[in-house]
Design an enzyme around this catalytic site. Structure first.
Site, short mmCIF file in Angstrom:
data_model
loop_
_atom_site.label_atom_id
_atom_site.label_comp_id
_atom_site.label_asym_id
_atom_site.label_seq_id
_atom_site.Cartn_x
_atom_site.Cartn_y
_atom_site.Cartn_z
CE LYS A 1 10.68 -71.75 -108.04
NZ LYS A 1 10.78 -71.04 -109.27
CE LYS B 1 11.53 -65.40 -104.52
NZ LYS B 1 12.31 -65.32 -105.72
CE LYS C 1 8.57 -63.27 -112.67
NZ LYS C 1 9.43 -64.46 -112.56
P1 ATP Z 1 9.00 -67.27 -109.52
O1 ATP Z 1 8.08 -66.82 -108.42
O2 ATP Z 1 8.31 -67.51 -110.80
O3 ATP Z 1 9.95 -68.36 -109.12
P2 ATP Z 1 10.43 -64.84 -109.04
O4 ATP Z 1 9.36 -63.83 -108.81
O5 ATP Z 1 11.21 -65.30 -107.85
O6 ATP Z 1 9.90 -66.06 -109.87
P3 ATP Z 1 12.60 -64.71 -110.93
O7 ATP Z 1 12.32 -64.74 -112.38
O8 ATP Z 1 13.09 -65.97 -110.32
O9 ATP Z 1 11.37 -64.19 -110.10
O10 ATP Z 1 13.66 -63.54 -110.61
C1 ATP Z 1 14.05 -62.49 -111.45
C2 ATP Z 1 14.94 -61.54 -110.72
O11 ATP Z 1 14.19 -60.85 -109.72
C3 ATP Z 1 16.11 -62.19 -109.99
O12 ATP Z 1 17.26 -61.41 -110.13
C4 ATP Z 1 15.68 -62.22 -108.56
O13 ATP Z 1 16.77 -62.19 -107.67
C5 ATP Z 1 14.86 -60.95 -108.46
N1 ATP Z 1 13.83 -61.04 -107.43
C6 ATP Z 1 12.83 -61.96 -107.38
N2 ATP Z 1 12.03 -61.75 -106.32
C7 ATP Z 1 12.58 -60.69 -105.65
C8 ATP Z 1 12.22 -60.00 -104.46
N3 ATP Z 1 11.15 -60.35 -103.75
N4 ATP Z 1 12.97 -58.96 -104.07
C9 ATP Z 1 14.05 -58.56 -104.79
N5 ATP Z 1 14.44 -59.18 -105.93
C10 ATP Z 1 13.73 -60.23 -106.36
#
Ligand code: ATP
Ligand code: LTN
Length: 340
Positions: A122, A204, A207
């Site tokens: 980040k 990964k 969002k």
């Molecule tokens: P951002 O992109 O805003 O950093 P993010 O999409 O990574 O956010 P988070 O809010 O950080 O989402 O994660 C929420 C939950 O979803 C966490 O438990 C995280 O481990 C899970 N998660 C996020 N991305 C994935 C993915 N690609 N596959 C499986 N689990 C995920």
């Protein structure tokens, strides 16, 4: 807020998890995390939070942020969280997290935080705003979990390192001040713990990805979902087979497996002799059908802001009462003067 007794079932284990209100949840968030939260509600005392304080580590427009936080809260309910069975609340409504976070930050080493891969990623992504909150993010996450003495933390694989740090902080606090915190375990699903981007299957699905075709959002309509899967990056092979080097197909097979419950062998035989085109269409349809009830429920909930407010207000009060007992005990342990 006054302290009072919270009626929770003390024989059940405690679960805590959180998700950032940084936009509509992706299929990765859903399959890796939220989809698994609902079924745990009967067996455990579940506490689920929209972690808006964590989201503030990246600059946000205040009006959009406020709106998104409420939308994400509604989405959690639409995904099957029951605000009567579980405590579902917004993190900033319970000041005990930030208070414990300060105490825990004094039990956390600078070196430990510099090793966190999410911090490195980040800070590279936002080089103009490497703020202190981004750096101490994992300490606040540890506080989220420890302030309820949670036993289990359902997360996707990307959060494993943060959870490991939370465990280390709990052990260190207990060694320094005497037994206080439960050392929490991660609860990571066997399939779906790491859903990849549809455009770059080595990364990964996230969002905050700038490419809208890289992720499926759980509110996307059927046509959009099918179109995104059609465009998903795969390899030059034609066989639907789970194998090393076929990241794109492996990812689609993982998604299909999570949604249909079929294992990889069953998927390979279902699509034997068929090409990637047929497979992608089938994945798109299965995903769209499984998300349809979430979209319908969300439309109902988001139209009823008063109900949502009542749910998150009640959730905040219950979360506060529960965490206050643990925070008070931790404050005494470190030697803060008692005034109650
Ligand atoms: P951002 O992109 O805003 O950093 P993010 O999409 O990574 O956010 P988070 O809010 O950080 O989402 O994660 C929420 C939950 O979803 C966490 O438990 C995280 O481990 C899970 N998660 C996020 N991305 C994935 C993915 N690609 N596959 C499986 N689990 C995920
Ligand atoms: N850091 C997590 C969100 C999060 C969380 C938590 C998850 C904040 N606090 C406590 C589990 C438990 C993320 O980015 N996914």
């Amino acid at each position: 807020m006054a302290e009072s007794n919270e009626a929770i079932n003390t024989t059940k284990k405690v679960i805590f998890s959180g998700i950032q209100p940084t936009g509509v949840f992706t299929l990765g968030n859903y399959l890796g995390a939220i989809k698994n939260w609902g079924p745990l509600q009967d067996e455990y005392n579940c506490i689920y939070s929209i972690v808006d304080e964590h989201a503030l580590t990246v600059k946000r427009d205040p009006a959009t942020f406020r709106k998104q936080t409420i939308e994400c809260y509604a989405l959690l309910l639409a995904c099957g969280l029951d605000p009567e069975k579980s405590i579902v609340f917004i993190q900033s409504h319970n000041p005990n997290h930030a208070q414990l976070s300060w105490i825990l930050s004094c039990c956390t080493q600078f070196g430990e935080l510099t090793r966190m891969t999410q911090f490195k990623d980040k800070s590279q992504k936002h080089p103009d705003d490497v703020n202190a909150g981004l750096f101490t993010y994992p300490v606040l996450m540890a506080a989220d979990i420890l302030v309820y003495n949670a036993d289990l933390v359902p997360i996707g694989e990307d959060q494993k390192q943060h959870l490991e740090l939370a465990r280390n902080i709990a052990v260190r606090f207990n060694q320094r001040y005497g037994d206080m915190f439960t050392v929490p375990d991660a609860y990571i699903p066997k399939t779906g713990a790491r859903i990849k981007s549809l455009q770059d299957p080595t990364k990964k699905m996230s969002k905050s990805d700038d490419n809208p075709n890289a992720c499926i959002l759980i509110l996307d309509d059927k046509d959009t979902i099918i179109r995104k899967f059609k465009r998903a990056v795969t390899d030059s092979d034609t066989e639907v087979r789970y194998a090393e080097g076929k990241d794109g197909i492996n990812n689609l097979m993982t998604i299909y497996s999570c949604v249909t419950g079929k294992n990889m062998d069953e998927i390979e035989s279902e699509f034997s002799g068929k090409g990637y085109g047929d497979f992608k269409l089938a994945v798109g349809e299965a995903v769209a059908d499984s998300l349809e009830p979430v979209r319908t429920e969300y439309a109902k909930l988001i139209a009823d802001k008063a109900y949502l407010k009542q749910c998150y207000t009640d959730g905040a009060q219950r979360a506060f009462r529960l965490s206050n007992k643990i925070l008070t005990k931790a404050s005494r342990k470190v030697g803060f003067v008692d005034y109650r």
